[in-house]
Motif scaffolding. Structure first.
Motif, PDB file in Angstrom:
ATOM      1  N   MET A 196       0.820  -1.220   0.000  1.00 17.81           N
ATOM      2  CA  MET A 196       0.000   0.000   0.000  1.00 17.81           C
ATOM      3  C   MET A 196       0.849   1.263   0.000  1.00 17.81           C
ATOM      4  SD  MET A 196      -3.268   0.965   2.381  1.00 17.81           S
ATOM      5  CE  MET A 196      -2.380   1.334   3.889  1.00 17.81           C
ATOM      6  N   PRO A 197       1.963   1.361   0.790  1.00 16.82           N
ATOM      7  CA  PRO A 197       2.783   2.578   0.760  1.00 16.82           C
ATOM      8  C   PRO A 197       3.300   2.901  -0.644  1.00 16.82           C
ATOM      9  CG  PRO A 197       3.343   1.245   2.666  1.00 16.82           C
ATOM     10  CD  PRO A 197       2.440   0.417   1.812  1.00 16.82           C
ATOM     11  N   ARG A 198       3.689   1.886  -1.409  1.00 18.77           N
ATOM     12  CA  ARG A 198       4.186   2.128  -2.761  1.00 18.77           C
ATOM     13  C   ARG A 198       3.099   2.710  -3.649  1.00 18.77           C
ATOM     14  NH1 ARG A 198       7.848  -3.273  -4.168  1.00 18.77           N
ATOM     15  NH2 ARG A 198       9.432  -2.944  -2.527  1.00 18.77           N
ATOM     16  N   THR A 199       1.891   2.192  -3.494  1.00 11.76           N
ATOM     17  CA  THR A 199       0.783   2.700  -4.298  1.00 11.76           C
ATOM     18  C   THR A 199       0.504   4.149  -3.952  1.00 11.76           C
ATOM     19  OG1 THR A 199      -0.172   0.479  -4.324  1.00 11.76           O
ATOM     20  CG2 THR A 199      -1.607   2.288  -4.975  1.00 11.76           C
ATOM     21  N   LEU A 200       0.541   4.485  -2.666  1.00 10.98           N
ATOM     22  CA  LEU A 200       0.333   5.875  -2.261  1.00 10.98           C
ATOM     23  C   LEU A 200       1.439   6.775  -2.798  1.00 10.98           C
ATOM     24  CD1 LEU A 200      -0.908   5.461   1.432  1.00 10.98           C
ATOM     25  CD2 LEU A 200      -2.182   6.478  -0.460  1.00 10.98           C
ATOM     26  N   LEU A 201       2.682   6.279  -2.802  1.00 12.78           N
ATOM     27  CA  LEU A 201       3.787   7.064  -3.353  1.00 12.78           C
ATOM     28  C   LEU A 201       3.572   7.355  -4.825  1.00 12.78           C
ATOM     29  CD1 LEU A 201       6.911   5.407  -1.653  1.00 12.78           C
ATOM     30  CD2 LEU A 201       6.083   7.756  -1.326  1.00 12.78           C
ATOM     31  N   ARG A 202       3.115   6.374  -5.564  1.00 12.78           N
ATOM     32  CA  ARG A 202       2.836   6.575  -6.991  1.00 12.78           C
ATOM     33  C   ARG A 202       1.738   7.618  -7.173  1.00 12.78           C
ATOM     34  NH1 ARG A 202       1.293   0.959  -9.278  1.00 12.78           N
ATOM     35  NH2 ARG A 202       1.019   2.206 -11.192  1.00 12.78           N
ATOM     36  N   LEU A 203       0.696   7.566  -6.295  1.00 11.68           N
ATOM     37  CA  LEU A 203      -0.395   8.531  -6.416  1.00 11.68           C
ATOM     38  C   LEU A 203       0.074   9.946  -6.055  1.00 11.68           C
ATOM     39  CD1 LEU A 203      -3.369   9.012  -7.017  1.00 11.68           C
ATOM     40  CD2 LEU A 203      -3.898   8.393  -4.646  1.00 11.68           C
ATOM     41  N   ARG A 204       1.006  10.047  -5.086  1.00  6.20           N
ATOM     42  CA  ARG A 204       1.506  11.360  -4.682  1.00  6.20           C
ATOM     43  C   ARG A 204       2.246  12.053  -5.829  1.00  6.20           C
ATOM     44  NH1 ARG A 204       3.311   8.767   0.324  1.00  6.20           N
ATOM     45  NH2 ARG A 204       1.762   9.221   1.965  1.00  6.20           N
ATOM     46  N   ARG A 205       2.910  11.274  -6.679  1.00 10.65           N
ATOM     47  CA  ARG A 205       3.669  11.866  -7.779  1.00 10.65           C
ATOM     48  C   ARG A 205       2.742  12.543  -8.789  1.00 10.65           C
ATOM     49  NH1 ARG A 205       6.318   6.545  -7.962  1.00 10.65           N
ATOM     50  NH2 ARG A 205       8.186   6.604  -6.631  1.00 10.65           N
ATOM     51  N   THR A 206       1.539  11.983  -8.943  1.00  7.24           N
ATOM     52  CA  THR A 206       0.622  12.517  -9.954  1.00  7.24           C
ATOM     53  C   THR A 206      -0.454  13.425  -9.368  1.00  7.24           C
ATOM     54  OG1 THR A 206      -0.765  10.534  -9.763  1.00  7.24           O
ATOM     55  CG2 THR A 206       0.959  10.537 -11.464  1.00  7.24           C
ATOM     56  N   ASP A 207      -0.871  13.175  -8.128  1.00  5.63           N
ATOM     57  CA  ASP A 207      -1.954  13.959  -7.517  1.00  5.63           C
ATOM     58  C   ASP A 207      -1.781  13.944  -6.001  1.00  5.63           C
ATOM     59  OD1 ASP A 207      -4.310  15.155  -6.686  1.00  5.63           O
ATOM     60  OD2 ASP A 207      -5.551  14.151  -8.197  1.00  5.63           O
ATOM     61  N   PRO A 208      -0.952  14.829  -5.477  1.00  4.61           N
ATOM     62  CA  PRO A 208      -0.683  14.842  -4.033  1.00  4.61           C
ATOM     63  C   PRO A 208      -1.941  15.018  -3.185  1.00  4.61           C
ATOM     64  CG  PRO A 208       0.885  16.220  -5.201  1.00  4.61           C
ATOM     65  CD  PRO A 208      -0.164  15.845  -6.202  1.00  4.61           C
ATOM     66  N   ALA A 209      -2.869  15.866  -3.619  1.00  4.26           N
ATOM     67  CA  ALA A 209      -4.086  16.101  -2.833  1.00  4.26           C
ATOM     68  C   ALA A 209      -4.925  14.834  -2.750  1.00  4.26           C
ATOM     69  CB  ALA A 209      -4.903  17.240  -3.442  1.00  4.26           C
ATOM     70  N   ALA A 210      -5.063  14.146  -3.875  1.00  4.70           N
ATOM     71  CA  ALA A 210      -5.828  12.896  -3.882  1.00  4.70           C
ATOM     72  C   ALA A 210      -5.156  11.861  -2.995  1.00  4.70           C
ATOM     73  CB  ALA A 210      -5.961  12.365  -5.309  1.00  4.70           C
ATOM     74  N   ALA A 211      -3.822  11.828  -2.988  1.00  3.68           N
ATOM     75  CA  ALA A 211      -3.095  10.868  -2.159  1.00  3.68           C
ATOM     76  C   ALA A 211      -3.330  11.140  -0.678  1.00  3.68           C
ATOM     77  CB  ALA A 211      -1.605  10.925  -2.475  1.00  3.68           C
ATOM     78  N   ARG A 212      -3.339  12.426  -0.281  1.00  2.00           N
ATOM     79  CA  ARG A 212      -3.583  12.749   1.123  1.00  2.00           C
ATOM     80  C   ARG A 212      -4.991  12.312   1.547  1.00  2.00           C
ATOM     81  NH1 ARG A 212      -0.999  17.553  -0.358  1.00  2.00           N
ATOM     82  NH2 ARG A 212      -3.007  18.634  -0.507  1.00  2.00           N
ATOM     83  N   ARG A 213      -5.964  12.599   0.690  1.00  2.00           N
ATOM     84  CA  ARG A 213      -7.336  12.210   1.024  1.00  2.00           C
ATOM     85  C   ARG A 213      -7.475  10.688   1.078  1.00  2.00           C
ATOM     86  NH1 ARG A 213      -8.340  16.504  -2.731  1.00  2.00           N
ATOM     87  NH2 ARG A 213      -9.171  18.357  -1.673  1.00  2.00           N
ATOM     88  N   ALA A 214      -6.871  10.002   0.123  1.00  2.00           N
ATOM     89  CA  ALA A 214      -6.964   8.544   0.086  1.00  2.00           C
ATOM     90  C   ALA A 214      -6.301   7.923   1.310  1.00  2.00           C
ATOM     91  CB  ALA A 214      -6.323   8.005  -1.194  1.00  2.00           C
TER      92      ALA A 214
END
Length: 437
Positions: free
Chosen positions: A1-19
């Protein structure tokens, strides 16, 4: 899960924080592999609306699930249905939003359905929660495999079949799930109330572990029920339905037929004139209406939803009568439950006035108090409920009656009454618990 969140942070940091925040609340100490569709839907459709910007949080979760290759979960998070439910909360309030969520949960197919042998409640013990979660996971697997198709032809029957199989199948880790839930509910029922009630419940518990067999003469005992159901279904030459008076009582000829057929009238100088003359008729009618076996249609009582199923089935009639032996209101149920347990523990005849006194003491020790003055219930408070259950017991020939000094009434349970009391208490103990209980 941390890796998936890292990938999301690169493209959409706000979405990653909410997720990430949503996943912390959704998963707790569990991992992503433990997530179920039921848990996800409950979070999206019930919990998420309480937070800030629920639509953006749902979109963030959808993006995360896509990256985690959980495409079905992503579809739920970004579905038009989720968006509409969240919009309903925002525009129409929590009550309307919760109703929309409940409807969507039911239509999704992964909510374990109620069965005749088990109705789910709001308040569950650990065994029941575990059984519910296992079945929800099974329904999700069936949905993913295409075996369960919500909205398709016969999908409810498939859902029920899968649920029943999960509840009753043999398991390596212990008894079947249904047995675990029932055992837990019986234990919970035994442990509530004060010392006197718990002692009574513990004494009768061994006789509630299995369904008691109906009495051998069940056909004779349920004769009045069968007779009224036959009248409602229509005799040859007569239209269906039991005729009623303008005031809604049973017609005089029906009352007089009952009096003659079941020997319910002792006066020789005149026949009964109305339903109020024979208490058995009124009690019988109310029992069948509570059971959904009779319903009013104009100036007639006709068969209700359950009426046709009960017609001609003496065992089903007996089970229905025992399930309705106790009243529905919380106080009356507590009184009548105590009455049955006291009678089961009694040896020989019991004075009804003593029964009333003891029932009041049981409720008092369990913490029952008058909402107005805080006083414990006295004999006047409980007497109506005591006489109500004794009348129903008498209707089904469950009690032997006698007279004591000063023409006081004495009662004891007959052999059939003991079976019936066990059946009624077992059904009470196994019923689901809800927030309002």
């Amino acid at each position: 899960m941390p890796r998936t969140l890292l990938r999301l942070r690169r493209t959409d940091p706000a979405a990653a924080r909410r997720a990430e925040a949503a996943l912390d609340e959704l998963l707790g100490d569990s991992g992503l592999a433990d997530l179920t569709q039921h848990a996800l839907q409950a979070f999206l459709w019930y919990t998420l609306a309480e937070g800030d910007e629920p639509q953006l949080t749902a979109a963030g979760l959808a993006s995360f699930f896509e990256l985690a290759e959980l495409h079905r979960y992503a579809g739920i998070a970004q579905s038009a249905q989720t968006k509409e439910i969240l919009r309903t909360y925002e525009e129409q309030g929590s009550s309307t939003g919760a109703k929309a969520a409940l409807k969507a949960m039911d239509a999704s197919g992964i909510v374990p359905p109620d069965l005749p042998e088990l109705e789910w409640g709001d308040l569950m013990g650990s065994a029941e929660v575990s059984a519910y979660d296992r079945i929800a996971a099974t329904l999700e697997l069936a949905l993913a495999a295409g075996e369960l198709k919500p909205g398709g032809r016969g999908w409810r029957l498939t859902q029920q079949r899968l649920t029943r199989h999960q509840l009753t199948m043999a398991r390596l880790d212990g008894p079947p799930l249904l047995d675990r839930v029932r055992s837990e509910r019986l234990d919970t029922w035994t442990d509530i109330g004060g010392h006197e009630r718990r002692a009574l419940a513990s004494a009768v518990l061994p006789d509630l572990l299995t369904d008691p067999a109906p009495p051998r003469d069940v056909v004779e005992r349920t004769g009045p029920m069968q007779w009224l159901l036959e009248l409602a279904s229509g005799r040859p030459g007569d239209p269906p339905g039991i005729p009623l008076t303008v005031s809604g009582n049973l017609a005089r000829r029906v009352v007089q037929e009952a009096a003659e057929r079941f020997n319910w009238w002792d006066l020789l100088d005149r026949p009964p004139r109305s339903e109020s003359d024979i208490w058995q008729v009124g009690v019988l009618r109310l029992v069948l209406q509570r059971a959904g076996a009779l319903r009013r249609s104009g100036r007639r009582l006709v068969l209700g939803t359950r009426g046709r199923a009960l017609l001609g089935d003496a065992i089903a009639q007996w089970n229905a009568a025992m399930s309705l032996l106790l009243d529905e209101t919380e106080f009356d149920t507590a009184v009548q439950e105590a009455v049955l347990m006291l009678l089961l523990q009694a040896r020989g005849m019991v004075e009804v006035r003593d029964l009333i006194k003891e029932a009041a003491e049981v409720l008092s020790s369990s913490g029952w108090r008058d909402t107005g003055n805080g006083a414990p219930p006295d004999e006047r408070d409980v007497s109506r409920a005591v006489w109500a259950v004794l009348r129903r017991c008498s209707l089904w020939s469950m009690v032997d009656e006698g007279r004591g000094p000063g023409f006081t009434t004495r009662v004891r349970l007959s052999d059939a009454g003991i079976r019936g009391a066990h059946a009624a208490l077992r059904q009470l103990a196994l019923r689901p618990r809800f927030e309002s209980d």
